[in-house]
Write a protein that holds these residues in place. Structure first.
Motif, PDB file in Angstrom:
ATOM      1  N   THR A  37       0.673  -1.309  -0.054  1.00 36.77           N
ATOM      2  CA  THR A  37       0.022  -0.018  -0.067  1.00 36.77           C
ATOM      3  C   THR A  37       0.838   1.276   0.033  1.00 36.77           C
ATOM      4  OG1 THR A  37      -1.431  -1.415   1.393  1.00 36.77           O
ATOM      5  CG2 THR A  37      -1.923   1.136   1.145  1.00 36.77           C
ATOM      6  N   SER A  38       0.619   2.112  -0.817  1.00 41.31           N
ATOM      7  CA  SER A  38       1.627   3.264  -0.942  1.00 41.31           C
ATOM      8  C   SER A  38       1.007   4.504  -1.067  1.00 41.31           C
ATOM      9  CB  SER A  38       2.424   2.988  -2.079  1.00 41.31           C
ATOM     10  OG  SER A  38       1.803   2.838  -3.503  1.00 41.31           O
ATOM     11  N   ALA A  39      -0.562   4.888  -1.157  1.00 40.19           N
ATOM     12  CA  ALA A  39      -1.068   5.960  -1.377  1.00 40.19           C
ATOM     13  C   ALA A  39      -0.822   6.793   0.034  1.00 40.19           C
ATOM     14  CB  ALA A  39      -2.463   5.907  -1.662  1.00 40.19           C
ATOM     15  N   THR A  40      -0.460   7.968  -0.094  1.00 34.02           N
ATOM     16  CA  THR A  40      -0.230   9.013   1.128  1.00 34.02           C
ATOM     17  C   THR A  40      -1.416   9.010   2.016  1.00 34.02           C
ATOM     18  OG1 THR A  40       1.266  10.384  -0.087  1.00 34.02           O
ATOM     19  CG2 THR A  40       0.231  11.341   1.880  1.00 34.02           C
ATOM     20  N   SER A  41      -2.680   9.096   1.318  1.00 32.47           N
ATOM     21  CA  SER A  41      -4.036   8.810   2.079  1.00 32.47           C
ATOM     22  C   SER A  41      -4.165   7.799   3.093  1.00 32.47           C
ATOM     23  CB  SER A  41      -4.956   8.978   1.080  1.00 32.47           C
ATOM     24  OG  SER A  41      -5.071   7.980   0.364  1.00 32.47           O
ATOM     25  N   ASP A  42      -3.144   6.876   3.007  1.00 32.09           N
ATOM     26  CA  ASP A  42      -3.364   5.587   3.715  1.00 32.09           C
ATOM     27  C   ASP A  42      -2.662   5.567   4.996  1.00 32.09           C
ATOM     28  OD1 ASP A  42      -4.852   4.099   2.080  1.00 32.09           O
ATOM     29  OD2 ASP A  42      -3.255   3.354   0.756  1.00 32.09           O
ATOM     30  N   VAL A  43      -1.828   6.822   5.296  1.00 32.92           N
ATOM     31  CA  VAL A  43      -1.139   6.900   6.479  1.00 32.92           C
ATOM     32  C   VAL A  43      -2.090   7.059   7.494  1.00 32.92           C
ATOM     33  CG1 VAL A  43       0.405   8.609   7.500  1.00 32.92           C
ATOM     34  CG2 VAL A  43       0.860   7.818   5.160  1.00 32.92           C
ATOM     35  N   ALA A  44      -1.795   6.262   8.963  1.00 33.93           N
ATOM     36  CA  ALA A  44      -2.680   6.458   9.768  1.00 33.93           C
ATOM     37  C   ALA A  44      -2.721   7.893  10.477  1.00 33.93           C
ATOM     38  CB  ALA A  44      -2.189   5.357  10.860  1.00 33.93           C
ATOM     39  N   SER A  45      -4.298   8.071  10.620  1.00 34.17           N
ATOM     40  CA  SER A  45      -4.629   9.202  11.088  1.00 34.17           C
ATOM     41  C   SER A  45      -4.592   9.270  12.707  1.00 34.17           C
ATOM     42  CB  SER A  45      -5.887   9.901  10.864  1.00 34.17           C
ATOM     43  OG  SER A  45      -6.802   9.075  11.019  1.00 34.17           O
ATOM     44  N   ASP A  51      -7.830   3.619  17.803  1.00 32.49           N
ATOM     45  CA  ASP A  51      -8.419   2.063  17.600  1.00 32.49           C
ATOM     46  C   ASP A  51      -7.214   1.435  16.789  1.00 32.49           C
ATOM     47  OD1 ASP A  51      -9.477  -0.135  17.430  1.00 32.49           O
ATOM     48  OD2 ASP A  51     -11.234   0.218  16.095  1.00 32.49           O
ATOM     49  N   PRO A  52      -6.151   0.876  17.468  1.00 38.83           N
ATOM     50  CA  PRO A  52      -5.210   0.262  16.895  1.00 38.83           C
ATOM     51  C   PRO A  52      -5.462  -0.964  16.015  1.00 38.83           C
ATOM     52  CG  PRO A  52      -4.473   0.600  18.980  1.00 38.83           C
ATOM     53  CD  PRO A  52      -5.943   1.070  18.889  1.00 38.83           C
ATOM     54  N   ARG A  53      -6.673  -1.466  16.173  1.00 38.46           N
ATOM     55  CA  ARG A  53      -7.100  -2.533  15.251  1.00 38.46           C
ATOM     56  C   ARG A  53      -7.198  -2.050  13.871  1.00 38.46           C
ATOM     57  NH1 ARG A  53     -12.484  -4.032  18.213  1.00 38.46           N
ATOM     58  NH2 ARG A  53     -12.461  -1.662  18.249  1.00 38.46           N
ATOM     59  N   GLY A  54      -7.393  -0.721  13.592  1.00 38.43           N
ATOM     60  CA  GLY A  54      -7.386  -0.266  12.185  1.00 38.43           C
ATOM     61  C   GLY A  54      -6.322   0.046  11.617  1.00 38.43           C
ATOM     62  N   ASP A 341      -1.190   5.343  26.506  1.00 40.53           N
ATOM     63  CA  ASP A 341      -1.339   6.102  27.858  1.00 40.53           C
ATOM     64  C   ASP A 341       0.001   6.465  28.196  1.00 40.53           C
ATOM     65  OD1 ASP A 341      -0.365   3.596  28.359  1.00 40.53           O
ATOM     66  OD2 ASP A 341      -2.023   3.068  29.545  1.00 40.53           O
ATOM     67  N   GLY A 342       0.818   6.820  27.217  1.00 36.23           N
ATOM     68  CA  GLY A 342       2.314   7.381  27.607  1.00 36.23           C
ATOM     69  C   GLY A 342       3.312   6.018  27.971  1.00 36.23           C
ATOM     70  N   GLY A 343       2.978   5.059  27.745  1.00 36.84           N
ATOM     71  CA  GLY A 343       3.999   3.897  28.242  1.00 36.84           C
ATOM     72  C   GLY A 343       3.577   3.167  29.422  1.00 36.84           C
ATOM     73  N   ARG A 344       2.441   3.512  29.993  1.00 30.10           N
ATOM     74  CA  ARG A 344       2.067   2.600  31.179  1.00 30.10           C
ATOM     75  C   ARG A 344       1.596   1.236  30.881  1.00 30.10           C
ATOM     76  NH1 ARG A 344       0.352   8.088  32.094  1.00 30.10           N
ATOM     77  NH2 ARG A 344      -1.912   7.462  31.407  1.00 30.10           N
ATOM     78  N   THR A 345       0.646   1.177  29.987  1.00 25.18           N
ATOM     79  CA  THR A 345       0.370  -0.093  29.292  1.00 25.18           C
ATOM     80  C   THR A 345       0.607  -0.201  28.065  1.00 25.18           C
ATOM     81  OG1 THR A 345      -2.076   0.669  28.857  1.00 25.18           O
ATOM     82  CG2 THR A 345      -1.515  -0.240  31.137  1.00 25.18           C
ATOM     83  N   TRP A 346       0.950  -1.417  27.268  1.00 25.78           N
ATOM     84  CA  TRP A 346       1.235  -1.825  25.993  1.00 25.78           C
ATOM     85  C   TRP A 346       0.494  -3.013  25.523  1.00 25.78           C
ATOM     86  CZ3 TRP A 346       4.709   1.067  22.986  1.00 25.78           C
ATOM     87  CH2 TRP A 346       5.822   1.978  23.686  1.00 25.78           C
ATOM     88  N   ARG A 347      -0.003  -2.924  24.370  1.00 26.18           N
ATOM     89  CA  ARG A 347      -0.716  -4.021  23.772  1.00 26.18           C
ATOM     90  C   ARG A 347      -0.118  -4.398  22.569  1.00 26.18           C
ATOM     91  NH1 ARG A 347      -6.995  -1.829  22.606  1.00 26.18           N
ATOM     92  NH2 ARG A 347      -6.515   0.234  21.878  1.00 26.18           N
ATOM     93  N   PRO A 348      -0.437  -5.457  22.198  1.00 30.95           N
ATOM     94  CA  PRO A 348       0.087  -5.895  20.787  1.00 30.95           C
ATOM     95  C   PRO A 348      -0.542  -5.402  19.700  1.00 30.95           C
ATOM     96  CG  PRO A 348      -0.228  -7.809  22.295  1.00 30.95           C
ATOM     97  CD  PRO A 348      -0.730  -6.838  22.898  1.00 30.95           C
ATOM     98  N   LEU A 349       0.284  -4.967  18.538  1.00 28.68           N
ATOM     99  CA  LEU A 349      -0.507  -4.451  17.444  1.00 28.68           C
ATOM    100  C   LEU A 349      -0.295  -5.604  16.302  1.00 28.68           C
ATOM    101  CD1 LEU A 349      -1.461  -2.031  15.972  1.00 28.68           C
ATOM    102  CD2 LEU A 349       0.959  -1.625  14.903  1.00 28.68           C
ATOM    103  N   LEU A 377       3.626   2.649   8.648  1.00 35.55           N
ATOM    104  CA  LEU A 377       2.232   2.546   9.539  1.00 35.55           C
ATOM    105  C   LEU A 377       0.756   3.225   8.482  1.00 35.55           C
ATOM    106  CD1 LEU A 377       1.436   1.341  12.285  1.00 35.55           C
ATOM    107  CD2 LEU A 377       1.345   3.702  13.061  1.00 35.55           C
ATOM    108  N   GLU A 378       0.014   2.336   8.359  1.00 39.66           N
ATOM    109  CA  GLU A 378      -1.103   2.541   7.499  1.00 39.66           C
ATOM    110  C   GLU A 378      -2.315   2.211   7.880  1.00 39.66           C
ATOM    111  OE1 GLU A 378      -0.246   1.632   3.473  1.00 39.66           O
ATOM    112  OE2 GLU A 378       1.745   3.010   3.464  1.00 39.66           O
ATOM    113  N   ARG A 379      -3.455   2.576   7.353  1.00 37.72           N
ATOM    114  CA  ARG A 379      -4.804   2.079   7.735  1.00 37.72           C
ATOM    115  C   ARG A 379      -4.818   0.619   7.067  1.00 37.72           C
ATOM    116  NH1 ARG A 379      -6.283   7.082   5.502  1.00 37.72           N
ATOM    117  NH2 ARG A 379      -7.229   8.471   7.263  1.00 37.72           N
ATOM    118  N   ARG A 380      -5.326  -0.381   7.783  1.00 38.51           N
ATOM    119  CA  ARG A 380      -5.539  -1.904   7.565  1.00 38.51           C
ATOM    120  C   ARG A 380      -6.448  -1.928   6.225  1.00 38.51           C
ATOM    121  NH1 ARG A 380      -3.007  -4.993  10.827  1.00 38.51           N
ATOM    122  NH2 ARG A 380      -2.831  -4.690  13.117  1.00 38.51           N
TER     123      ARG A 380
END
Length: 380
Positions: A37-45, A51-54, A341-349, A377-380
């Motif tokens: 995927t390479s379109a600039t519009s696909d960069v995550a907002s 919602d990191p699932r996206g 949350d600034g590094g207090r908790t991490w979850r798998p991406l 990093l882009e939208r899924r």
């Protein structure tokens, strides 16, 4: 360190077929491979990050499957530089659709290990070659990698430079493992054209076996015009050193990241500003547990507290995301994790091996690692 990290490698996979086109008499080639995927519009907002699932890593084929890219500089969502094994440097200016091989010919001929690269824009960059003695070098380009100038070659066989960082386009530092019991700091005030060793009177004594890790180009990081932090490991305690005067004087703080072994410590740092920082690391050996392998500071590195929910394994790279002040990414051989949350908790991406990660001010986040892997990093 480090010889230990220097020896960590991955068997090279066969390189896929790729087409190349000439780009001029100086050197080099463009790998014409269309990415996932390479379109600039696909960069995550910003909304996507909440919602990191996206969001996820979109691979950008480099055609360099035999190269490990531990050096990465994200200029923006379109432009990024890579530095890796075999003296390899690549550059893209179109979001990863094509990569130009701009490797310094001398570095390729000698098979130098390029472990860090700092880029000011699409044309100017400084790369660090690591190793004992003369293997540690600085290389600089002002024309997008068409030509390179060697601006420093380490004359001391006891020194081993691990990481490179800049405050701005003129002022920068590099750090070596301890020499005569103290970390050695190299300084430039002209954009990497000239370098000098700083006096070590303001540097605290190193612990027995203490060193930096040349794993991701993030054992030395800056924030603002004068503040710099150095991550260590390999000794009884993993420490973080801080200087507020561009490397002339330092104070030291202990971190809760696991230590007590040459393979353990803080491998990477990221500071959002002068006060808020993240540290990640653990034990880089495959299969070894890495509990408490992430920590947070809110006082400029004076004190560190462990993340309440750390990443599940060793992590070698970390970067704040510019869109959300509490969002960051960390990467390692077993996957990527995200904090909101600034590094207090991490979850798998997601799973997938990366050594380092870097985010630009416009939201362009890149990651790179073994077998020529590079992604944005882009939208899924």
């Amino acid at each position: 360190m480090c010889a230990a990290v220097l020896l960590v490698g991955v068997a090279a996979a066969p390189a896929p077929a790729a087409t190349f086109e000439a780009v001029g008499p100086s050197a080099t080639s463009v790998t014409s491979v269309t990415s996932v995927t390479s379109a600039t519009s696909d960069v995550a907002s910003a909304a996507d990050l909440r919602d990191p699932r996206g969001v996820g890593w979109a691979l950008k084929a480099t055609g360099k499957d035999a190269v490990r890219f531990r050096g990465l500089a994200a200029v923006n969502r379109s432009t990024a530089w890579l530095a890796g094994s075999k003296g390899t440097v690549l550059r893209t200016v179109d979001g990863g659709r094509a990569w130009r091989d701009v490797s310094p010919p001398g570095a390729v001929a000698e098979g130098l290990e390029l472990r860090d690269i700092e880029a000011f824009d699409a044309r100017r960059a400084v790369a660090l070659s690591i190793g004992e003695g003369e293997a540690s070098r600085m290389l600089r380009t002002e024309d997008g990698g068409a030509t390179w100038t060697e601006t420093f070659r380490n004359p001391d066989p006891r020194a081993f430079y691990d990481c490179l960082a800049f405050f701005d386009a003129r002022h920068g530092l590099a750090v070596s493992d301890p020499v005569d019991g103290k970390f050695r700091v190299l300084s430039t005030d002209d954009g990497g054209r000239n370098w000098r060793v700083l006096p070590d009177a303001g540097m605290p004594a190193a612990l027995p076996g203490e060193a930096g890790f040349a794993a991701s180009g993030q054992c030395l990081v800056t924030a603002g015009s004068r503040d710099v932090w150095l991550a260590t490991g390999g000794s009884t305690t993993a420490r973080v050193l801080h200087s507020a005067d561009r490397g002339r004087t330092w104070r030291v703080a202990e971190s809760p990241v696991p230590a007590g072994d040459p393979a353990r410590g803080v491998f990477a740092l990221a500071f959002r500003d002068r006060t808020t920082g993240l540290a990640v690391g653990g034990d880089y050996r495959t299969g070894e547990a890495s509990p408490r392998a992430a920590a947070v500071s809110v006082d400029g590195g004076r004190t560190w507290r462990p993340s309440a929910t750390p990443p599940p394994a060793y992590r070698s790279g970390v970067a704040w995301h510019p869109y959300l002040r509490t969002a960051a990414l960390t990467v390692g051989p077993t996957g990527t994790d995200v904090t909101l949350d600034g590094g207090r908790t991490w979850r798998p991406l997601e799973e997938g091996s990366y050594d380092t990660v870097d985010c630009a001010a416009d939201g362009g986040c890149w990651a790179s690692g073994e077998k020529g892997r590079v992604a944005r990093l882009e939208r899924r």
